[in-house]
Design a protein around this motif. Structure first.
Motif, PDB file in Angstrom:
ATOM      1  N   TYR A   1      35.551  32.483  35.539  1.00 54.95           N
ATOM      2  CA  TYR A   1      36.543  31.643  34.873  1.00 54.95           C
ATOM      3  C   TYR A   1      37.096  32.308  33.616  1.00 54.95           C
ATOM      4  CZ  TYR A   1      34.118  28.361  37.894  1.00 54.95           C
ATOM      5  OH  TYR A   1      33.552  27.755  38.988  1.00 54.95           O
ATOM      6  N   ALA A   2      36.863  33.621  33.488  1.00 57.96           N
ATOM      7  CA  ALA A   2      37.331  34.353  32.312  1.00 57.96           C
ATOM      8  C   ALA A   2      37.521  35.812  32.681  1.00 57.96           C
ATOM      9  CB  ALA A   2      36.337  34.217  31.159  1.00 57.96           C
ATOM     10  N   THR A   3      38.318  36.493  31.875  1.00 55.28           N
ATOM     11  CA  THR A   3      38.532  37.933  32.007  1.00 55.28           C
ATOM     12  C   THR A   3      37.798  38.641  30.869  1.00 55.28           C
ATOM     13  OG1 THR A   3      40.761  37.555  32.887  1.00 55.28           O
ATOM     14  CG2 THR A   3      40.277  39.758  32.050  1.00 55.28           C
ATOM     15  N   GLU A   4      37.171  39.780  31.172  1.00 56.09           N
ATOM     16  CA  GLU A   4      36.633  40.610  30.090  1.00 56.09           C
ATOM     17  C   GLU A   4      37.790  41.386  29.474  1.00 56.09           C
ATOM     18  OE1 GLU A   4      32.768  43.412  29.157  1.00 56.09           O
ATOM     19  OE2 GLU A   4      33.706  43.570  31.139  1.00 56.09           O
ATOM     20  N   ILE A   5      38.036  41.161  28.190  1.00 55.62           N
ATOM     21  CA  ILE A   5      39.177  41.798  27.524  1.00 55.62           C
ATOM     22  C   ILE A   5      38.742  42.861  26.519  1.00 55.62           C
ATOM     23  CG2 ILE A   5      40.770  39.876  27.864  1.00 55.62           C
ATOM     24  CD1 ILE A   5      40.087  38.945  25.017  1.00 55.62           C
ATOM     25  N   ALA A   6      37.461  42.911  26.194  1.00 55.07           N
ATOM     26  CA  ALA A   6      36.847  43.940  25.348  1.00 55.07           C
ATOM     27  C   ALA A   6      35.360  43.894  25.678  1.00 55.07           C
ATOM     28  CB  ALA A   6      37.115  43.656  23.866  1.00 55.07           C
ATOM     29  N   PRO A   7      34.578  44.878  25.267  1.00 54.60           N
ATOM     30  CA  PRO A   7      33.166  44.893  25.654  1.00 54.60           C
ATOM     31  C   PRO A   7      32.440  43.593  25.307  1.00 54.60           C
ATOM     32  CG  PRO A   7      33.774  46.996  24.704  1.00 54.60           C
ATOM     33  CD  PRO A   7      34.959  46.088  24.507  1.00 54.60           C
ATOM     34  N   GLY A   8      32.004  42.886  26.351  1.00 51.20           N
ATOM     35  CA  GLY A   8      31.264  41.646  26.171  1.00 51.20           C
ATOM     36  C   GLY A   8      32.089  40.460  25.742  1.00 51.20           C
ATOM     37  N   LEU A   9      33.397  40.656  25.605  1.00 51.97           N
ATOM     38  CA  LEU A   9      34.278  39.600  25.100  1.00 51.97           C
ATOM     39  C   LEU A   9      35.118  39.041  26.242  1.00 51.97           C
ATOM     40  CD1 LEU A   9      35.297  38.154  22.484  1.00 51.97           C
ATOM     41  CD2 LEU A   9      37.131  39.870  22.430  1.00 51.97           C
ATOM     42  N   GLY A  10      35.063  37.736  26.427  1.00 52.75           N
ATOM     43  CA  GLY A  10      35.826  37.089  27.479  1.00 52.75           C
ATOM     44  C   GLY A  10      36.987  36.287  26.933  1.00 52.75           C
ATOM     45  N   ALA A  11      37.940  36.014  27.817  1.00 51.52           N
ATOM     46  CA  ALA A  11      39.058  35.126  27.506  1.00 51.52           C
ATOM     47  C   ALA A  11      39.180  34.152  28.670  1.00 51.52           C
ATOM     48  CB  ALA A  11      40.350  35.909  27.316  1.00 51.52           C
ATOM     49  N   PRO A  12      38.817  32.878  28.479  1.00 50.74           N
ATOM     50  CA  PRO A  12      38.849  31.919  29.577  1.00 50.74           C
ATOM     51  C   PRO A  12      40.246  31.712  30.142  1.00 50.74           C
ATOM     52  CG  PRO A  12      37.512  31.100  27.757  1.00 50.74           C
ATOM     53  CD  PRO A  12      38.226  32.318  27.258  1.00 50.74           C
ATOM     54  N   PHE A  13      40.313  31.450  31.441  1.00 49.23           N
ATOM     55  CA  PHE A  13      41.574  31.119  32.095  1.00 49.23           C
ATOM     56  C   PHE A  13      42.060  29.766  31.556  1.00 49.23           C
ATOM     57  CE2 PHE A  13      39.594  33.272  36.085  1.00 49.23           C
ATOM     58  CZ  PHE A  13      39.714  34.520  35.470  1.00 49.23           C
ATOM     59  N   HIS A  14      43.364  29.612  31.449  1.00 45.10           N
ATOM     60  CA  HIS A  14      43.908  28.380  30.915  1.00 45.10           C
ATOM     61  C   HIS A  14      45.386  28.274  31.255  1.00 45.10           C
ATOM     62  CE1 HIS A  14      44.537  31.513  27.880  1.00 45.10           C
ATOM     63  NE2 HIS A  14      45.611  30.844  27.502  1.00 45.10           N
TER      64      HIS A  14
END
Length: 635
Positions: free
Chosen positions: A413-426
């Motif tokens: 339900y999220a993309t990894e955008i930096a090491p260990g950092l996610g951005a949830p779908f919305h």
């Protein structure tokens, strides 16, 4: 009734609210005993008169001005909905808001600012941060609207809080979400009701910088050596046959009023009446995450002061916006609205094989815009008017994506955008309220047709199967007015005036061209579906009612649902040959990319209104040829 002398200098029923009027409204409610030391002025805005009264107004006539105020007693959490006449000097209406059935007034800045001190002394929050090796003083508490989920919260003003670590003042907290922990705070009592430590996830550690590799780009300057082509007088803008009145509201932001072209009305009032940002993460930390930036946060109170050369280019006209602060005093947002012209490429062109004609006309558009920042996101709203009679609304979404810890493929339900950092779908779903008035200033006599491209089966009249046509289906009642886009049919919606015809005998009209983006993706049984029902359809059509201003209802914060458009259409009013309002849902479904970090390139969404038979020929024929020495053709 408390009375004061007439305190307005408005010259028109839709004149923008003034500082003097805000002062008068504050004095009226104070004199009526409605203001206590703990009272916050949540909203102060113009109560616009019926469009019929606006249409009948003549310059120089008396103008009655009414302001609507939403008041919050922070000591009790009670809200009031008050209407005052600053012309008559009276309190017209005073209603106590039922916090359970009606929902809550929007969340105030004072309430947001109280959250970190509350959590700073909460033992459970301190323990959760300490478990992760974090000092609570270095964790930014981000309070977010709570939605409507738990019965024991009904009637209480509640927010939910996520944390972000900030090592020093230069560190960007959005890069370091303290995921797995959520606090529930009763902001009236000033206490934490729960701290849930669901998941022990690593806090992403990488610091970010907004400085990138320099690009070798030379400056671009926009010049208009003979000056601007538009005029502005008493907030009325005139340009290339277009005319409209600028409006501004702290809930909706920029409004376009009494829009006409060549003296013929098109739209009585246009605004972004609501927006919702639902998130897709079902985890116990974030399942509730969805915000109504208009109805819950009053997003226009965060309007940016625009700057020449950064936000707008060219010969600019700025408008300041006067709003009320939380003490009920006027506050001026400098350069809140930007008005300018810009080139828009080739408008029309033809080189003819028979006559030798070679003609080109460049298009240009008039741009009126504002930008607002809501926490991590920045939104711009741009209304464009074109020389061919087209109207366009473009929303621009930029800023910083809301982040989480990235949990891998097992949590899709999220993309990894930096090491260990996610951005949830919305999603970002907007509702444009378009109070139509096609060739009828009072809006009467309009009908909406759904227009589809239709295949024609092979038959005796279509033996080779190449034929296709179009179907025009009138939307006859409000119960039929909830519609979805269909890209396979090229679906559009035409607002026509059957009582007015062009030279060919066709009814004049304007067509709404949608972008065919997804509507609300949450399940039908979900709380957000019940509260944001407007976003489940691409279009709603209703009969005009001046009380129907907001597609999710008047009081969105913690409302249980079914307010706004679902309630508006219960009467099932007839819609043919009447005064219609279009409510158009448009927006973005965002699956974030690494390229969206650390700041998101602008993403675009919107719609277009195009004339259909409104003119007898191409209205851009009157655009003058370019006078540039590089563009001088024969013919």
């Amino acid at each position: 009734m408390t009375t004061t002398e007439n305190r307005t200098t408005a010259t028109h029923p839709l004149s923008r609210m003034s500082a003097e009027e805000i002062d008068a409204a504050r004095e009226l409610v104070t004199g009526a005993g409605l203001v206590q030391p703990s009272t916050v002025f949540v909203y102060v805005g113009l109560e616009e008169p019926h469009k019929r009264d606006v249409q009948e107004f003549t310059p120089g006539s008396p103008v009655e001005r009414r302001l609507r105020l939403l008041l919050l007693d922070r000591a009790t959490g009670a809200g009031r909905d008050v209407l005052v006449s600053v012309t008559a000097g009276t309190v017209v209406r005073d209603t106590e808001i039922d916090g359970v059935a009606d929902g809550q007034v929007p969340i105030t800045d004072a309430e947001f600012e109280a959250i970190e001190p509350i959590l700073a002394v909460d033992e459970a929050w301190i323990a959760a941060m300490g478990k992760r090796g974090l000092d609570v003083a270095d964790v930014r508490a981000v309070p977010l609207s709570a939605g409507s989920y738990f019965p024991d919260e009904h009637g209480h003003r509640v927010v939910r809080v996520l944390g972000f670590h900030q090592a020093d003042p230069e560190d960007l907290p959005w890069a370091h979400p303290v995921d797995g922990v959520v606090a529930y705070v009763d902001i009236t009592r000033g206490v934490t009701t729960a701290v849930h430590d669901h998941l022990d996830l690593p806090v992403p550690a990488e610091r970010v910088s907004l400085a990138g590799t320099p690009r070798d780009l030379k400056p671009i300057e926009i010049t208009q050596p003979e000056g601007r082509s538009f005029t502005v007088e008493d907030d009325v803008v005139r340009w290339a046959g277009w005319e409209f009145r600028v409006g501004f509201d702290v809930r909706e932001g920029l409004t376009i009023n009494q829009l006409s072209v060549d003296g013929r009305s098109v739209v009585h009032r246009a605004s972004i009446a609501e927006m919702v940002v639902p998130y897709a993460d079902p985890s116990p930390v974030r399942f509730w995450q969805n915000y109504f930036d208009t109805g819950e946060y009053l997003f226009a109170r965060y309007t940016n002061s625009l700057e020449l050369g950064c936000d707008c280019l060219g010969d600019i006209q700025y408008f300041d916006a006067t709003i009320a602060d939380e003490t009920g005093h006027p506050r001026v947002v400098r350069n809140a609205i930007c008005l300018h012209e810009e080139d828009y490429g080739v408008g029309w062109k033809h080189t003819d094989m028979f006559t030798g004609m070679a003609e080109t006309r460049r298009s240009r558009r008039l741009v009126i815009s504002f930008f607002t920042t809501i926490g991590n996101y920045d939104y711009g709203f741009y209304w464009y008017l074109y020389t061919d009679g087209t109207v366009q609304l473009e929303s621009k979404a930029t800023g910083i994506v809301f982040t989480s810890a990235y949990r891998g493929d097992e949590h899709p339900y999220a993309t990894e955008i930096a090491p260990g950092l996610g951005a949830p779908f919305h999603q970002h779903l907007f509702s444009a309220r378009l109070d139509m008035a096609v060739d009828a200033g009072d809006g009467s006599g309009n009908t909406v047709h759904e227009v589809d491209a239709v295949r024609v089966p092979v038959s005796e009249t279509n033996p080779y199967g190449n034929a296709f046509t179009r179907s025009l289906t009138p939307i006859t009642r409000e119960s039929e007015g909830g519609r979805l886009t269909d890209a396979t049919r090229g679906r559009t919606w035409h607002v026509v005036n059957p009582g007015k015809s062009n030279r060919l005998g066709q009814p004049v009209g304007y067509a709404l061209h949608p972008e065919n983006a997804p509507v609300l993706l949450a399940d039908d049984s979900s709380s957000i579906h019940q509260r944001a029902t407007f976003a489940t359809k691409s279009l709603w059509v209703t009969e005009y009612d001046p009380a129907e201003r907001y597609p999710a209802g008047d009081f969105v914060n913690q409302h249980p649902g079914a307010a706004g458009l679902p309630a508006f259409v219960q009467g099932d009013a007839p819609l043919e040959d009447t005064d219609v309002v279009l409510w158009h849902t448009f927006g973005l479904t965002h699956f974030p990319r690494p390229e969206d970090w650390p700041v998101m390139p602008t993403d675009y969404a919107g719609f277009v209104l195009k004339p259909v038979g409104f003119f007898d020929a191409n209205p851009a024929l009157g655009v003058p040829a370019s006078t540039s020495s590089h563009c001088r053709g024969e013919g």
